[in-house]
Design a protein around this motif. Structure first.
Motif, short mmCIF file in Angstrom:
data_model
loop_
_atom_site.label_atom_id
_atom_site.label_comp_id
_atom_site.label_asym_id
_atom_site.label_seq_id
_atom_site.Cartn_x
_atom_site.Cartn_y
_atom_site.Cartn_z
N ALA A 1 0.83 -1.20 0.00
CA ALA A 1 0.00 0.00 0.00
C ALA A 1 0.86 1.25 0.00
CB ALA A 1 -0.93 -0.01 1.21
N VAL A 2 1.94 1.24 0.76
CA VAL A 2 2.84 2.40 0.77
C VAL A 2 3.45 2.61 -0.62
CG1 VAL A 2 4.99 3.31 1.72
CG2 VAL A 2 3.33 2.20 3.23
N LEU A 3 3.91 1.51 -1.24
CA LEU A 3 4.48 1.63 -2.58
C LEU A 3 3.44 2.09 -3.60
CD1 LEU A 3 6.64 -1.64 -2.66
CD2 LEU A 3 7.45 0.71 -2.35
N ALA A 4 2.24 1.50 -3.52
CA ALA A 4 1.19 1.87 -4.47
C ALA A 4 0.79 3.33 -4.31
CB ALA A 4 -0.02 0.96 -4.28
N GLN B 1 1.39 -10.54 -1.48
CA GLN B 1 0.39 -9.53 -1.15
C GLN B 1 0.90 -8.12 -1.44
OE1 GLN B 1 -2.83 -9.77 -0.06
NE2 GLN B 1 -2.67 -11.96 -0.47
N ALA B 2 2.17 -7.87 -1.18
CA ALA B 2 2.74 -6.55 -1.49
C ALA B 2 2.68 -6.30 -2.99
CB ALA B 2 4.18 -6.47 -0.98
N GLY B 3 3.11 -7.27 -3.78
CA GLY B 3 3.10 -7.11 -5.22
C GLY B 3 1.70 -6.97 -5.77
N PHE B 4 0.75 -7.76 -5.24
CA PHE B 4 -0.61 -7.70 -5.77
C PHE B 4 -1.26 -6.35 -5.45
CE2 PHE B 4 -5.11 -8.91 -6.19
CZ PHE B 4 -5.06 -9.55 -7.41
N THR B 5 -0.90 -5.75 -4.34
CA THR B 5 -1.45 -4.43 -4.01
C THR B 5 -0.98 -3.39 -5.02
OG1 THR B 5 -1.49 -5.02 -1.66
CG2 THR B 5 -1.58 -2.67 -2.20
N VAL B 6 0.29 -3.41 -5.39
CA VAL B 6 0.78 -2.49 -6.42
C VAL B 6 0.14 -2.83 -7.77
CG1 VAL B 6 2.83 -1.60 -7.58
CG2 VAL B 6 2.95 -2.22 -5.16
N LEU B 7 -0.05 -4.13 -8.04
CA LEU B 7 -0.63 -4.56 -9.31
C LEU B 7 -2.03 -4.00 -9.49
CD1 LEU B 7 -0.44 -8.16 -10.74
CD2 LEU B 7 -2.59 -6.93 -10.76
N ALA C 1 -3.34 -1.46 -8.11
CA ALA C 1 -3.28 0.00 -8.26
C ALA C 1 -2.99 0.37 -9.71
CB ALA C 1 -2.23 0.58 -7.33
N ALA C 2 -2.01 -0.30 -10.32
CA ALA C 2 -1.68 -0.03 -11.73
C ALA C 2 -2.80 -0.45 -12.66
CB ALA C 2 -0.39 -0.75 -12.10
N LEU C 3 -3.56 -1.46 -12.26
CA LEU C 3 -4.67 -1.94 -13.07
C LEU C 3 -5.86 -0.98 -13.04
CD1 LEU C 3 -6.17 -4.24 -14.62
CD2 LEU C 3 -6.76 -5.18 -12.38
N TRP D 1 -4.23 8.17 -4.18
CA TRP D 1 -3.54 7.30 -3.22
C TRP D 1 -4.51 6.59 -2.29
CZ3 TRP D 1 -4.00 8.00 2.01
CH2 TRP D 1 -4.53 9.22 2.44
N HIS D 2 -5.76 7.07 -2.22
CA HIS D 2 -6.76 6.42 -1.37
C HIS D 2 -7.07 5.00 -1.85
CE1 HIS D 2 -7.61 9.87 1.14
NE2 HIS D 2 -7.69 10.64 0.05
N LEU D 3 -6.80 4.70 -3.14
CA LEU D 3 -7.01 3.34 -3.62
C LEU D 3 -6.17 2.34 -2.83
CD1 LEU D 3 -8.35 1.52 -5.80
CD2 LEU D 3 -6.32 1.91 -7.21
N ALA D 4 -4.94 2.70 -2.49
CA ALA D 4 -4.08 1.84 -1.68
C ALA D 4 -4.66 1.67 -0.29
CB ALA D 4 -2.67 2.41 -1.62
N GLU D 5 -5.23 2.73 0.24
CA GLU D 5 -5.87 2.65 1.57
C GLU D 5 -7.05 1.69 1.55
OE1 GLU D 5 -7.83 5.76 4.81
OE2 GLU D 5 -7.84 6.25 2.68
N VAL D 6 -7.86 1.78 0.48
CA VAL D 6 -9.01 0.89 0.36
C VAL D 6 -8.55 -0.56 0.30
CG1 VAL D 6 -10.87 0.18 -1.21
CG2 VAL D 6 -10.48 2.61 -0.73
N ARG D 7 -7.51 -0.80 -0.46
CA ARG D 7 -6.97 -2.16 -0.58
C ARG D 7 -6.55 -2.70 0.79
NH1 ARG D 7 -6.14 -7.26 -2.49
NH2 ARG D 7 -4.00 -7.91 -2.14
#
Length: 724
Positions: free
Chosen positions: A432-435, A473-479, A481-483, A492-498
């Protein structure tokens, strides 16, 4: 064991390329985000979350069947998205049915998680049944691309087929028995030693189902898998019988009767025919007429002589029966003409049963609270249904991530759930931080996400197998976000929702896991083991009555007995127990030895029943002191098993009862009636195995479980849910 970088990276590419092609074709080629999303998630569901193995043609059939089932689930999810409660009710039913269908064997288990996702995705708002055609188009597009990539993009290596392994052992045993037959015709003083005893036994152990790759084990409910499993068991038993006969005749003494050597030679010829059929893979019948004639001639000879000669004859008969069983069983796999029902051994009942009934018997055998399949299906269905209600009632954004978290993080015991949840949340937090950083830096520049998605996807699907759950899980969270940043503007709230959705889904799974069979396989293996030992006790008394020629009421020949059913349930409970975390510093009981003992005694029981059918009419046999002594001794052994079962159920180390029950009886001399010889051998085997069970549960398994085999049909190997 985690895979190496090469295989993990190749698999990641095989999944990522069709997912990306489907997504970009739908979104930028067709201009349809619905088609794009369903194409991508179909590949993720059936490629990343599923495990489809085997030869290329079989993998294609599996993918096609999964896409067909997925079309039903997508349709159902789309229609039930009309309300939270309708969607949750559908999730309860779908979650249970798909998970419980795993009783159908490794191929069904391999795609079960992916199929669950194909209902989860469409069962969330917006309720748009008018987009069903687009969703199904995306499903078909993703499935077609996945099949093409699996077939031609970095194709995976195909393991040696199980029938080929079986053919190698059958040929080895055939050569061994041929040399043994020649040796048996020579007096002991000049008889050469038949070499390669150890090699034959090691090859037979390699064919044990538990040593085969999990996805390649022939454990399905269909006739072909059942036949292959029975053939493997018969070949393994033939190997053991031939070695036992060679060892029996290695000492001083006269050669056995010539009919015995003839029987061994014919057994070898039949096994060579079985090997040819297994290699051909076609309807090549195995000619067992010579073996049948040799069996008849051996029986008519009424062989007299000393104990060694008698035992050699009995061992040769056992070997011949195993070879004949292999020849009959392989017909159900190869498609060769099957034997008439009247000439089919009871343990091959499935040769004359239709596919629907075979599936029903498999499903029915696990409809008991003692089945871990039933427990897991109920646990998962409740977890997914509750997660769907929570996501709907709280109106969580991207609520399907909640169910995806429950589906991927839920385990079979509460302790495993806690461990997984901690790692998943840690990985999601990092992701989430990375995303969030990517979303802030890239803003609405879609081109950044177009180029970022392939890199992140390949890295994510490789990181899971290589680095574990947290990295995945870390990778899928960034994935994601890019999707989703390509589907609509995102912040950035999308990462928070995730992060929130993963937390909610993981907590729901952990709470349901703590409420529904929280101890998982660790508790179940103990209770089922106790039930199995009680079943052994009941069968000991019934088999003794059969061998004593007392009238016995028995089930129909093709109906699985209680001992066999509990042996299968125990095996599955043990497999699950081995996947769960163990207390630190605690070795625990050796349940594998108990599983092996129960399977072996189940096989011994079936062999004796086949060789000495029960007499069903009153007064079928005259009473005699030897028969009465056999039944009395069986009652003592049964009491010892029941006392051991009580201790196992209570979590105590059983008393050392084997020697006590053995002291209560004395076996008949070797020249006695063959049915009584079998009976005393059965009771001795029961006592020996009771001692093994006690040592295993006390933390000292002692020597491996070997020998103790009957003179008839082979054992059913562990991990063989042949439920009837």
């Amino acid at each position: 064991m985690k895979p190496s970088v090469g295989p993990a990276l190749r698999r990641s590419v095989r999944v990522s390329v069709p997912a990306l092609v489907g997504f970009y074709s739908g979104l930028y080629g067709l201009g349809d985000s619905v088609v794009a999303l369903y194409a991508l998630f179909t590949v993720i569901a059936l490629g990343a979350l599923s495990e489809v193995t085997g030869p290329p043609d079989r993998r294609v059939r599996t993918f096609l069947a999964a896409v067909a089932a997925g079309a039903v689930l997508v349709t159902l999810g789309t229609l039930l998205a009309v309300s939270t409660w309708a969607a949750a009710g559908g999730m309860l039913v779908v979650g249970f049915v798909v998970a419980y269908a795993g009783t159908g064997g490794p191929r069904v288990v391999g795609v079960a998680t992916g199929l669950q996702l194909l209902y989860v995705l469409p069962c969330f708002p917006p309720f748009r049944p008018d987009t069903l055609d687009q969703r199904l188009l995306g499903l078909v597009l993703g499935g077609a691309l996945l099949i093409a990539a699996d077939r031609w993009l970095l194709p995976r290596s195909v393991p040696t087929p199980v029938p080929d392994h079986m053919a190698v052992l059958a040929d080895e045993v055939a050569r061994f028995t041929g040399a043994l037959a020649d040796s048996l015709r020579i007096p002991a003083a000049t008889r050469p030693q038949v070499a390669r005893h150890r090699d034959i036994l090691e090859s037979a152990e390699d064919l044990r189902v538990t040593r085969l790759p999990r996805e390649e084990r022939p454990l399905g409910p269909g006739r072909r898998d059942r036949s292959l499993l029975a053939t493997a068991a018969a070949i393994r038993a033939s190997a053991d019988r031939s070695v036992a006969l060679a060892e029996l005749m290695s000492g001083p003494g006269e050669p056995p009767h010539p009919r015995t050597a003839d029987l061994v030679a014919e057994s070898g010829r039949v096994l060579a025919g079985v090997a040819r059929t297994l290699r051909a893979g076609q309807a090549v019948p195995v000619d067992a007429s010579g073996l049948d004639a040799a069996l008849a001639a051996h029986s008519a000879a009424r062989i007299p002589g000393p104990a060694t000669t008698l035992r050699a004859g009995l061992a040769a008969v056992a070997l011949a029966e195993d070879a004949r069983l292999a020849a009959l069983a392989v017909s159900g796999w190869s498609g060769a003409p099957r034997p008439p029902p009247a000439q089919t051994p009871p343990m091959l009942w499935f040769l004359h049963v239709g596919p629907a009934e075979l599936w029903w018997r498999r499903l029915r055998s696990h409809l008991t609270p003692r089945s871990v399949y039933l427990q897991n299906a109920v646990r998962l269905a409740l977890g997914l249904a509750v997660a769907r209600v929570v996501a709907g009632v709280l109106d969580l954004q991207h609520g399907f991530w909640v169910l995806l978290a429950t589906l991927s993080l839920m385990r079979t015991s509460a302790s495993a759930d806690r461990s997984v949840l901690v790692r998943a949340l840690a990985g999601t937090l990092v992701g989430a931080v990375l995303a969030a950083g990517v979303l802030v830096l890239a803003g609405d520049d879609r081109s950044v996400y177009v180029w970022l998605l392939p890199v992140v996807m390949v890295a994510t699907f490789a990181a899971g197998p290589l680095l574990g759950l947290a990295a995945a899980q870390a990778g899928f969270t960034v994935l994601v976000a890019a999707l989703f940043a390509q589907l609509s503007p995102a912040t950035w709230h999308l990462a928070e929702v995730r992060l929130v959705d993963v937390l909610v889904g993981g907590l729901v799974g952990a709470l349901i896991g703590a409420a529904v069979w929280p101890r998982g396989g660790g508790a179940e293996v103990r209770h089922v083991a106790a039930d199995a030992l009680r079943a052994v006790a009941d069968d000991a008394e019934e088999v003794a009555a059969v061998l004593a020629r007392a009238p016995v009421i028995v089930a129909v020949a093709d109906d699985p007995g209680r001992l066999h059913i509990t042996a299968v349930l125990l095996e599955h409970a043990y497999v699950q127990y081995r996947t769960e975390p163990m207390p630190r510093g605690a070795a625990g009981p050796d349940w594998l030895t108990v599983v092996l003992v129960v399977h072996r005694l189940d096989a011994y029981d079936g062999a004796l029943r086949d060789r000495h059918p029960a007499l069903l009419t009153a007064g079928a046999g005259p009473a005699d002191p030897d028969s009465d002594a056999l039944r009395a001794a069986a009652a003592e052994v049964a009491r010892a098993y029941r006392r051991t079962a009580e201790a196992v159920d209570a979590g105590r180390v059983p008393e050392a009862l084997a020697e006590e029950c053995r002291e209560r009886f004395t076996p008949l001399p070797p020249e006695g009636d063959s049915r009584l010889l079998d009976g005393w051998g059965w009771l001795h085997a029961l006592c020996d195995n009771l001692a093994r069970v006690r040592r295993a549960l006390a933390g000292d398994a002692g020597p491996p479980v070997t020998g103790d085999r009957p003179r008839s049909t082979p054992d059913r190997s562990p991990s063989s849910p042949s439920d009837g």
